[in-house]
Design an enzyme around this catalytic site. Structure first.
Site, PDB file in Angstrom:
ATOM      1  N   HIS A  89       0.816  -1.212   0.000  1.00 58.16           N
ATOM      2  CA  HIS A  89       0.000   0.000   0.000  1.00 58.16           C
ATOM      3  C   HIS A  89       0.858   1.274   0.000  1.00 58.16           C
ATOM      4  CE1 HIS A  89       0.311  -0.225   4.544  1.00 58.16           C
ATOM      5  NE2 HIS A  89       0.427   1.083   4.373  1.00 58.16           N
ATOM      6  N   ASP A 117       0.135  -7.696   1.388  1.00 52.87           N
ATOM      7  CA  ASP A 117       0.537  -6.297   1.576  1.00 52.87           C
ATOM      8  C   ASP A 117       2.061  -6.148   1.621  1.00 52.87           C
ATOM      9  OD1 ASP A 117       0.133  -3.574   1.781  1.00 52.87           O
ATOM     10  OD2 ASP A 117      -0.005  -3.597   3.963  1.00 52.87           O
ATOM     11  N   SER A 167       4.509   2.543   7.882  1.00 54.24           N
ATOM     12  CA  SER A 167       4.217   1.366   7.064  1.00 54.24           C
ATOM     13  C   SER A 167       5.433   0.921   6.259  1.00 54.24           C
ATOM     14  CB  SER A 167       3.071   1.672   6.103  1.00 54.24           C
ATOM     15  OG  SER A 167       1.867   1.779   6.796  1.00 54.24           O
TER      16      SER A 167
END
Length: 474
Positions: free
Chosen positions: A217, A250, A331
Site C-alpha cells: 500500500h 501487503d 508502514s
C-alpha cells in the site's frame, strides 16, 4: 494509501488525529513561608522567613520570637524612672545659725567626716533597677545574637551554581548490549524512507545493491510507472522502481537504482516471539525520518483485515500486535527484537471511529511476521510475482464461532481432504478458529505444500496439504 499505516477495516472504523500536544509552563510567584531565600526569577522575595538578618525586606526588625517565623515586633518599650524630687526634711522653727559649733546637719566638727548624706529615696532604686535591666537585656541580647549568628552561619553555606559546574565527559563507550540505544544504532542505517507522489512510507534494505522491502500500500499508487524515491538515513536519495508486489499479503519489493554497498537488515525468526517480549519499531511516521519507538509484543497470530484506501485488494494479516507507537508513514518499516533482527513489517494500526481524516497511534499496531514475509519477498525479488497459499474454500463466520464452509473448490486441497459444504472449521493445526478471517490468516501464515490437520465442528479431524496459486495483481 499515501505512505501511511494501513487502517483496519474489520471491527474498526475511523481514524484518530490530533494536534501535537503542547505543554505550557506555568511559573508563578515565589514561595511563601520559606526560609527567607530569594528564588531567581520569582516575583517577590520569599515572605514569611525566619526573621534572620538578610532574610528579605525589613529583615530582623524588633526581637526574635521563637515559634513565630517572620513575626516582627515593635522596639521594646523603654522604662522611664519617676523622680519625684524627694529631699531631707527641714525641722520646724527658725533656720539654725551658721558657723562653727552651730548645730545642724550642714557642718561637721573640724577633722570629722561626719555622717554621709542620706541618699535620695526612689531615684537610687530606679537607677539600680535600670542597671540590672540593662545587664539582663545585654545578656539576653548576647545569647540571642549568638544563637542567631550561629543559625545564620549554619544556613548560609557556600553557593552552588549548576552553571559553574564542569560538564560531564562526553560518552565514548558503546551502548549496553540489548538496550534500545544499541538496537537503534544497529538498525537505523538499514531503514529507508520510500517516497511516492502524495505521500511516503518506510522500508528496509534487503541487499547491498538496493533491494528494499516495504508494504504494497506504500507503493501502490506508483505501481504503474509512477515516481518512487528511496531516501537513506544519511540524506542521499535514489530513484527506485517496483520489482514485484503482493496485495494479498501487503508486501512489495522495490529496487533503488545505481547504488552499492548499502548496509542490509538482519532477518530474525518471528516464530520465536513471545507475548510481552520487548520490540522496537523504526520508520518515518508523519514524514519524520528515522523515528525509533519501543514497546512489547501485545499478541500473536492476530487476524487483521486491512483494506486499501484506493479500493485495491483487501488484505488479511496473521499479524503481530504491538503497543510500540506506529503511525502513518511507519508502514513498511521493520519491527525488530532486542538484537536488532527484523521480526515483522509494520503494516496497520487500529483507530477508533472519530470522523478524523487520518489515523494516529492508540497503542494497537500490527506487523506482518517475518517468517511469512521472507518467503513472499524472496519470490517477488526473484520472479516479480508471489504465490498465495490456499485451502480451496469460501467461508463465512459461523453463528456459534468458527469458519463455515459455503463452497469447496473442485480439485482443491480442501476437496482432496474431504471438506464438504456446510462444514464448520474450528481448529487449524493447534490454533483455534473462531471466524472466517482467522482461518484465512492461518492459511496465509503457511507455505504451499505444508500439511495441516483441520478439525470440524462435528468432531472430525482431517489432514490437508495446502495448495498455492499465483497472486493476480489488479
Amino acid at each position: 494509501m499515501q505512505g501511511d499505516a494501513g487502517q483496519t477495516t474489520s471491527g474498526s472504523a475511523g481514524v484518530v488525529q490530533g494536534d501535537p500536544g503542547r505543554t505550557d509552563f506555568d511559573s508563578t510567584g515565589a514561595a511563601q513561608g520559606g526560609t527567607g531565600q530569594t528564588g531567581t526569577g520569582s516575583f517577590g522575595a520569599v515572605q514569611g522567613g525566619a526573621g534572620l538578618p538578610g532574610a528579605g525586606a525589613g529583615a530582623w526588625q524588633g526581637g526574635f520570637h521563637p515559634g513565630h517565623p517572620g513575626s516582627q515586633t515593635h522596639p521594646g518599650s523603654q522604662t522611664h524612672a519617676a523622680d519625684h524630687g524627694a529631699s531631707s526634711p527641714t525641722p520646724s522653727g527658725a533656720m539654725p545659725p551658721f558657723g562653727p559649733g552651730s548645730p545642724g546637719p550642714y557642718y561637721a566638727p573640724p577633722g570629722s567626716l561626719g555622717p554621709a548624706p542620706a541618699p535620695r529615696r526612689g531615684r537610687g532604686k530606679v537607677v539600680a533597677g535600670i542597671a540590672a535591666l540593662v545587664l539582663a537585656v545585654g545578656g539576653v541580647a548576647g545569647g540571642v545574637g549568638g544563637y542567631v549568628g550561629y543559625e545564620a552561619a549554619d544556613r548560609s553555606g557556600p553557593v552552588v551554581n549548576a552553571l559553574n559546574q564542569v560538564p560531564p565527559a562526553q560518552q565514548t563507550g558503546s551502548s549496553p548490549d540489548g538496550s534500545i540505544e544499541q538496537v537503534a544504532a544497529r538498525v537505523l542505517p538499514t531503514v529507508v524512507q520510500v517516497q511516492v507522489q502524495g505521500g511516503a512510507g518506510s522500508g528496509f534494505v534487503l541487499s547491498s545493491d538496493g533491494l528494499v522491502l516495504t508494504n504494497n500500500h506504500v507503493v501502490e499508487s506508483a505501481a504503474n510507472g509512477g515516481a518512487i524515491q528511496v531516501q537513506l538515513q544519511d540524506g542521499r536519495a535514489f530513484d527506485a522502481r517496483v520489482v514485484g508486489r503482493d496485495p494479498t499479503s501487503d508486501l512489495a519489493v522495490v529496487k533503488a537504482e545505481d547504488v552499492s554497498d548499502l548496509p542490509t537488515a538482519e532477518l530474525g525468526n518471528s516464530g520465536d516471539l513471545r507475548i510481552g517480549q520487548q520490540v522496537v519499531a523504526v520508520g518515518s511516521p508523519f514524514d519524520l525520518n528515522g523515528t525509533v519507538t519501543s514497546g512489547i509484543v501485545s499478541s500473536l497470530n492476530r487476524p487483521v483485515s486491512a483494506g486499501s484506501e484506493r479500493g485495491g485488494q483487501a488484505t488479511v494479516l496473521n499479524a503481530i500486535q504491538t503497543d510500540a507507537a506506529i503511525n502513518p508513514g511507519n508502514s513498511g518499516g521493520p519491527l525488530v527484537d532486542m538484537r536488532g533482527r527484523v521480526v515483522g513489517i509494520n503494516s496497520a494500526i487500529y483507530s477508533p471511529n472519530t470522523g478524523q481524516s487520518q489515523a494516529g497511534s492508540v497503542g494497537i499496531g500490527f506487523a506482518i511476521p517475518i517468517d511469512q514475509a521472507r518467503r513472499t519477498a524472496k519470490e517477488l525479488a526473484e520472479t516479480g510475482k508471489a504465490t498465495q497459499t490456499v485451502l480451496g474454500v469460501q467461508v463465512t463466520d459461523a453463528p456459534r464461532g468458527g469458519a463455515q464452509v459455503s463452497e469447496v473448490t473442485s480439485g482443491s486441497a480442501a476437496a482432496s481432504a474431504g471438506i464438504r459444504d456446510g462444514d464448520v472449521i474450528t481448529r487449524f493445526g493447534d490454533r483455534p478458529i473462531d471466524s472466517s478471517d482467522a482461518l484465512v490468516a492461518a492459511v496465509r501464515s503457511r507455505a504451499p505444500g505444508d500439511k495441516v490437520q483441520l478439525t470440524t465442528g462435528d468432531g472430525r479431524t482431517v489432514e490437508v496439504t495446502l495448495g498455492g496459486q499465483p497472486v493476480e495483481v489488479r
